[in-house]
Design an enzyme around this catalytic site. Structure first.
Site, PDB file in Angstrom:
ATOM      1  N   ASP A 140       0.900  -0.987  -0.109  1.00 26.28           N
ATOM      2  CA  ASP A 140      -0.164  -0.062   0.001  1.00 26.28           C
ATOM      3  C   ASP A 140       0.962   1.355   0.193  1.00 26.28           C
ATOM      4  O   ASP A 140       1.857   1.266   0.461  1.00 26.28           O
ATOM      5  CB  ASP A 140      -0.797  -0.046   1.299  1.00 26.28           C
ATOM      6  CG  ASP A 140      -2.119   0.832   0.983  1.00 26.28           C
ATOM      7  OD1 ASP A 140      -2.158   1.435   0.033  1.00 26.28           O
ATOM      8  OD2 ASP A 140      -2.708   1.080   2.124  1.00 26.28           O
TER       9      ASP A 140
ATOM     10  N   ASN B 215     -10.894  -2.533  -5.560  1.00 18.30           N
ATOM     11  CA  ASN B 215     -10.056  -1.711  -6.324  1.00 18.30           C
ATOM     12  C   ASN B 215     -10.877  -1.261  -7.829  1.00 18.30           C
ATOM     13  O   ASN B 215     -10.278  -0.268  -8.502  1.00 18.30           O
ATOM     14  CB  ASN B 215      -8.556  -2.104  -6.677  1.00 18.30           C
ATOM     15  CG  ASN B 215      -7.982  -2.075  -5.432  1.00 18.30           C
ATOM     16  OD1 ASN B 215      -7.035  -2.786  -5.213  1.00 18.30           O
ATOM     17  ND2 ASN B 215      -8.130  -1.054  -4.421  1.00 18.30           N
TER      18      ASN B 215
HETATM   19  C1  IPE Z   1      -5.526  -2.727  -0.288  1.00 18.02           C
HETATM   20  O1  IPE Z   1      -5.039  -1.344  -0.358  1.00 18.02           O
HETATM   21  C2  IPE Z   1      -5.349  -3.240  -1.629  1.00 18.02           C
HETATM   22  C3  IPE Z   1      -4.133  -3.819  -2.220  1.00 18.02           C
HETATM   23  C4  IPE Z   1      -2.952  -3.578  -1.504  1.00 18.02           C
HETATM   24  C5  IPE Z   1      -4.202  -4.553  -3.647  1.00 18.02           C
HETATM   25  P1  IPE Z   1      -6.210  -0.315  -0.689  1.00 18.02           P
HETATM   26  O2  IPE Z   1      -5.427   1.023  -0.736  1.00 18.02           O
HETATM   27  O3  IPE Z   1      -7.199  -0.655  -1.660  1.00 18.02           O
HETATM   28  O4  IPE Z   1      -6.888  -0.385   0.669  1.00 18.02           O
HETATM   29  P2  IPE Z   1      -7.846   0.671   1.304  1.00 18.02           P
HETATM   30  O5  IPE Z   1      -8.909   1.409   0.542  1.00 18.02           O
HETATM   31  O6  IPE Z   1      -6.625   1.740   2.130  1.00 18.02           O
HETATM   32  O7  IPE Z   1      -8.659   0.025   2.748  1.00 18.02           O
HETATM   33  C1  IPE Z   2      -1.611   0.159  -3.346  1.00 17.23           C
HETATM   34  O1  IPE Z   2      -1.193   1.533  -3.364  1.00 17.23           O
HETATM   35  C2  IPE Z   2      -1.800  -0.420  -4.784  1.00 17.23           C
HETATM   36  C3  IPE Z   2      -2.944  -0.818  -5.194  1.00 17.23           C
HETATM   37  C4  IPE Z   2      -4.134  -0.866  -4.299  1.00 17.23           C
HETATM   38  C5  IPE Z   2      -3.106  -1.425  -6.388  1.00 17.23           C
HETATM   39  P1  IPE Z   2      -2.414   2.759  -3.488  1.00 17.23           P
HETATM   40  O2  IPE Z   2      -2.900   2.928  -5.068  1.00 17.23           O
HETATM   41  O3  IPE Z   2      -3.633   2.179  -2.559  1.00 17.23           O
HETATM   42  O4  IPE Z   2      -1.860   3.788  -2.574  1.00 17.23           O
HETATM   43  P2  IPE Z   2      -2.448   4.761  -1.594  1.00 17.23           P
HETATM   44  O5  IPE Z   2      -3.020   4.141  -0.549  1.00 17.23           O
HETATM   45  O6  IPE Z   2      -3.403   5.814  -2.461  1.00 17.23           O
HETATM   46  O7  IPE Z   2      -1.301   5.930  -1.112  1.00 17.23           O
HETATM   47 MG    MG Z   3      -4.050   2.428  -0.673  1.00 16.13          MG
END
Ligand code: IPE
Ligand code: IPE
Ligand code: MG
Length: 259
Positions: free
Chosen positions: A35, A83
């Site tokens: 994340d 997502n």
């Molecule tokens: C979790 O991260 C999903 C992945 C790492 C693929 P998200 O960024 O989607 O989770 P939330 O929305 O912060 O809970």
């Molecule tokens: C995790 O990084 C990658 C995926 C969920 C694919 P994020 O895109 O969730 O990054 P933040 O949480 O917005 O910083």
């Molecule tokens: Mg995230």
């Protein structure tokens, strides 16, 4: 361990001692919630997709390090069932990045003896992305090194429902055959999980400081150790991994028993 500690961690930062790691207690199964790509990009005034691209190098490093340490299963959360709510250009960009990265990396992974598989509902992915994952599995399925499990279009709740359906079907069929009422067992249930046959994670790592599970491996993490690091995913490297492993090794796992 497949390589020695000096080889795996040649240049440790101040205060991080690779020799503190106990080679006898490397977790068999590690799962990572990658994340913070978006926040990494935002800090640099870049588009979110640039953050995802920068995250690929961290994935490479995590795979190499885990495999060298002798981790048997590394599961990486790449795309959740939630997502899809993201802006279309980000979703399309991510799917394209998965396909291109898989195609570019599969030979190197194969040479290292890594087995690449996926968990999640691949049927909803664009054809090129699905095919890239399928080809990686076909090519590497007979390898005997670390298994890299890519969680893509994965959701823990959806997986539990899927297992319930499989389990009910099996109970009904068996009931019809035997004329008895069949009570579903834990084993029957687990047969319907994407992870059937794989060990539960010993350690779950989440980057970027968020203290939540976000629908990841809900059934399998019953007794996993959870380590959260503030490092954003694109900044994750072997030394961040080492720090997580040291924290894990300092835990006392009791599984509901006594120490
Ligand atoms: C979790 O991260 C999903 C992945 C790492 C693929 P998200 O960024 O989607 O989770 P939330 O929305 O912060 O809970
Ligand atoms: C995790 O990084 C990658 C995926 C969920 C694919 P994020 O895109 O969730 O990054 P933040 O949480 O917005 O910083
Ligand atoms: Mg995230």
């Amino acid at each position: 361990m497949n390589k020695d500690l000096d080889y795996i961690f040649p240049d440790p930062p101040e205060g991080v001692d690779p020799r503190a790691l106990d080679p006898e207690r490397i977790p068999e199964s590690v799962a990572i919630i990658m994340d913070g790509n978006g926040r990494w990009a935002k800090k640099r005034a870049l588009n979110r997709l640039k953050g995802h691209k920068a995250g690929i190098e961290a994935v490479r490093e995590a795979i190499r390090c885990a495999s060298d340490l002798g981790v048997r299963y590394l599961t990486i959360y790449s795309f959740s069932t939630e997502n899809w709510k993201r802006p279309e250009d980000e979703v399309v960009g991510l799917m394209d990045l998965f396909a291109k990265t898989m195609l570019a990396e599969v030979d190197g992974l194969h040479e290292e003896g890594v087995r690449v598989r996926t968990i999640g509902d691949l049927s909803a992915l664009p054809a090129e992305t699905r095919e890239a994952f399928d080809e990686a599995w076909e090519k590497t399925r007979d390898n005997d090194g670390m298994t890299l499990v890519v969680a893509v279009n994965y959701g823990g709740r959806q997986e539990i429902l899927r297992a319930c359906r499989g389990c009910m079907r099996e109970a009904v069929l068996l009931g019809e055959e035997t004329g008895e009422v069949i009570e579903p067992t834990e084993e029957m249930f687990e047969r319907g999980l994407y992870t059937f046959g794989m060990p539960d994670p010993d350690l779950v790592i989440r980057t970027s400081g968020e203290m939540r599970i976000s629908n990841f491996l809900l059934w399998q993490i019953a007794y996993s150790e959870f380590v959260v690091t503030d490092v954003l995913w694109p900044d994750f490297n072997r030394y961040t991994f080492l720090e997580c492993l040291l924290e894990y090794q300092g835990r006392n796992r009791r599984f509901g028993g006594v120490a």
